[in-house]
Scaffold this motif. Structure first.
Motif, PDB file in Angstrom:
ATOM      1  N   SER A  28       3.205  34.226  43.599  1.00  0.00           N
ATOM      2  CA  SER A  28       3.685  33.059  42.866  1.00  0.00           C
ATOM      3  C   SER A  28       4.546  32.226  43.788  1.00  0.00           C
ATOM      4  N   ILE A  29       4.306  30.927  43.765  1.00  0.00           N
ATOM      5  CA  ILE A  29       5.038  30.001  44.614  1.00  0.00           C
ATOM      6  C   ILE A  29       5.541  28.859  43.751  1.00  0.00           C
ATOM      7  N   ALA A  30       6.842  28.584  43.804  1.00  0.00           N
ATOM      8  CA  ALA A  30       7.406  27.435  43.093  1.00  0.00           C
ATOM      9  C   ALA A  30       7.324  26.226  44.016  1.00  0.00           C
ATOM     10  N   VAL A  36       2.780  27.941  41.079  1.00  0.00           N
ATOM     11  CA  VAL A  36       1.388  28.161  41.461  1.00  0.00           C
ATOM     12  C   VAL A  36       1.197  29.667  41.620  1.00  0.00           C
ATOM     13  N   GLN A  37       0.286  30.224  40.833  1.00  0.00           N
ATOM     14  CA  GLN A  37      -0.001  31.654  40.890  1.00  0.00           C
ATOM     15  C   GLN A  37      -1.374  31.845  41.538  1.00  0.00           C
ATOM     16  N   VAL A  38      -1.400  32.678  42.579  1.00  0.00           N
ATOM     17  CA  VAL A  38      -2.628  32.975  43.318  1.00  0.00           C
ATOM     18  C   VAL A  38      -2.910  34.450  43.118  1.00  0.00           C
ATOM     19  N   LYS A  39      -4.030  34.773  42.474  1.00  0.00           N
ATOM     20  CA  LYS A  39      -4.365  36.172  42.196  1.00  0.00           C
ATOM     21  C   LYS A  39      -5.744  36.488  42.755  1.00  0.00           C
ATOM     22  N   TRP A  40      -5.788  37.446  43.678  1.00  0.00           N
ATOM     23  CA  TRP A  40      -7.034  37.858  44.329  1.00  0.00           C
ATOM     24  C   TRP A  40      -7.677  38.980  43.525  1.00  0.00           C
ATOM     25  N   TYR A  41      -8.985  38.854  43.265  1.00  0.00           N
ATOM     26  CA  TYR A  41      -9.756  39.899  42.597  1.00  0.00           C
ATOM     27  C   TYR A  41     -10.648  40.643  43.583  1.00  0.00           C
ATOM     28  N   THR A  42     -11.281  39.903  44.467  1.00  0.00           N
ATOM     29  CA  THR A  42     -12.083  40.463  45.557  1.00  0.00           C
ATOM     30  C   THR A  42     -11.786  39.596  46.773  1.00  0.00           C
ATOM     31  N   ILE A  48      -6.552  30.822  40.427  1.00  0.00           N
ATOM     32  CA  ILE A  48      -5.362  29.989  40.610  1.00  0.00           C
ATOM     33  C   ILE A  48      -4.917  29.504  39.241  1.00  0.00           C
ATOM     34  N   VAL A  49      -3.639  29.702  38.928  1.00  0.00           N
ATOM     35  CA  VAL A  49      -3.064  29.219  37.669  1.00  0.00           C
ATOM     36  C   VAL A  49      -1.821  28.417  38.023  1.00  0.00           C
ATOM     37  N   LYS A  50      -1.704  27.233  37.429  1.00  0.00           N
ATOM     38  CA  LYS A  50      -0.516  26.398  37.632  1.00  0.00           C
ATOM     39  C   LYS A  50       0.158  26.205  36.283  1.00  0.00           C
ATOM     40  N   VAL A  51       1.456  26.472  36.252  1.00  0.00           N
ATOM     41  CA  VAL A  51       2.219  26.339  35.004  1.00  0.00           C
ATOM     42  C   VAL A  51       3.560  25.673  35.298  1.00  0.00           C
ATOM     43  N   LEU A  80       3.546  23.118  56.628  1.00  0.00           N
ATOM     44  CA  LEU A  80       2.962  22.450  55.461  1.00  0.00           C
ATOM     45  C   LEU A  80       2.446  23.381  54.373  1.00  0.00           C
ATOM     46  N   PHE A  81       2.052  24.610  54.714  1.00  0.00           N
ATOM     47  CA  PHE A  81       1.325  25.442  53.759  1.00  0.00           C
ATOM     48  C   PHE A  81       1.837  26.870  53.659  1.00  0.00           C
ATOM     49  N   HIS A  82       1.667  27.447  52.459  1.00  0.00           N
ATOM     50  CA  HIS A  82       1.666  28.899  52.264  1.00  0.00           C
ATOM     51  C   HIS A  82       0.193  29.268  52.427  1.00  0.00           C
ATOM     52  N   ILE A  83      -0.109  30.256  53.257  1.00  0.00           N
ATOM     53  CA  ILE A  83      -1.503  30.572  53.573  1.00  0.00           C
ATOM     54  C   ILE A  83      -1.775  32.038  53.254  1.00  0.00           C
ATOM     55  N   TYR A  84      -2.793  32.274  52.419  1.00  0.00           N
ATOM     56  CA  TYR A  84      -3.204  33.621  52.016  1.00  0.00           C
ATOM     57  C   TYR A  84      -4.646  33.805  52.456  1.00  0.00           C
ATOM     58  N   SER A  85      -4.934  34.912  53.150  1.00  0.00           N
ATOM     59  CA  SER A  85      -6.271  35.104  53.719  1.00  0.00           C
ATOM     60  C   SER A  85      -6.808  36.497  53.439  1.00  0.00           C
ATOM     61  N   SER A  86      -8.096  36.545  53.088  1.00  0.00           N
ATOM     62  CA  SER A  86      -8.842  37.804  53.071  1.00  0.00           C
ATOM     63  C   SER A  86      -9.823  37.702  54.237  1.00  0.00           C
ATOM     64  N   ASN A  87     -10.706  38.673  54.363  1.00  0.00           N
ATOM     65  CA  ASN A  87     -11.701  38.574  55.431  1.00  0.00           C
ATOM     66  C   ASN A  87     -12.809  37.569  55.098  1.00  0.00           C
ATOM     67  N   GLU A  88     -12.850  37.063  53.837  1.00  0.00           N
ATOM     68  CA  GLU A  88     -13.906  36.138  53.434  1.00  0.00           C
ATOM     69  C   GLU A  88     -13.432  34.746  53.021  1.00  0.00           C
ATOM     70  N   LEU A  89     -12.113  34.582  52.783  1.00  0.00           N
ATOM     71  CA  LEU A  89     -11.625  33.321  52.233  1.00  0.00           C
ATOM     72  C   LEU A  89     -10.164  33.104  52.620  1.00  0.00           C
ATOM     73  N   VAL A  90      -9.810  31.837  52.813  1.00  0.00           N
ATOM     74  CA  VAL A  90      -8.424  31.442  53.072  1.00  0.00           C
ATOM     75  C   VAL A  90      -8.004  30.480  51.962  1.00  0.00           C
ATOM     76  N   VAL A  91      -6.834  30.722  51.367  1.00  0.00           N
ATOM     77  CA  VAL A  91      -6.288  29.841  50.339  1.00  0.00           C
ATOM     78  C   VAL A  91      -4.990  29.262  50.877  1.00  0.00           C
ATOM     79  N   LYS A  92      -4.917  27.919  50.883  1.00  0.00           N
ATOM     80  CA  LYS A  92      -3.715  27.231  51.352  1.00  0.00           C
ATOM     81  C   LYS A  92      -3.083  26.509  50.163  1.00  0.00           C
TER      82      LYS A  92
END
Length: 124
Positions: A28-30, A36-42, A48-51, A80-92
């Motif tokens: 979760s990032i304010a 902004v909530q980033v939740k990885w399933y695979t 992504i949920v924004k509240v 500029l970014f918070h960056i979250y990465s798996s081996n298949e996808l990057v979320v900024k």
């Protein structure tokens, strides 16, 4: 109280984003009046949920019904970014406006929000 919560959440997320891999699958990032909530399933499925911060919403998710798999997610940040990465996808997640960008591991932008989300508190 609301400002203190957002400040503490921001500080905690800044401390936890160091550039290392973790078993944690949700973050979760304010950012700019939104959470902004980033939740990885695979490694290739992210929800992504924004509240509005401090809004009591029902966390029931009717979009993704899977349970998160154990996986390693790399976390880092730049100016500029918070960056979250798996081996298949990057979320900024843009630190200034919360705009989310999905990028392939090779750096190709797959999908990007065109503007900051316009969030309004709902009255139940």
């Amino acid at each position: 109280m609301k400002r203190l919560f957002v400040l503490m959440l921001t500080m905690l997320s800044a401390l936890s984003v160091v550039g290392a891999a973790t078993d944690k699958t949700d973050f979760s990032i304010a950012v700019d009046g939104q959470l902004v909530q980033v939740k990885w399933y695979t490694p290739s499925i992210v929800n992504i949920v924004k509240v509005v911060p401090d809004y009591n919403y029902c966390p029931l998710d009717l979009v993704v019904t899977a349970d998160p798999m154990q996986q390693k997610i790399s976390m880092k940040e730049d100016a500029l970014f918070h960056i979250y990465s798996s081996n298949e996808l990057v979320v900024k997640v843009n630190k200034q406006n919360g705009v989310v960008t999905f990028v392939s591991p090779s750096g190709q932008v797959l999908l990007q929000e065109s503007a900051k989300a316009s969030l309004k508190e709902m009255i139940d």
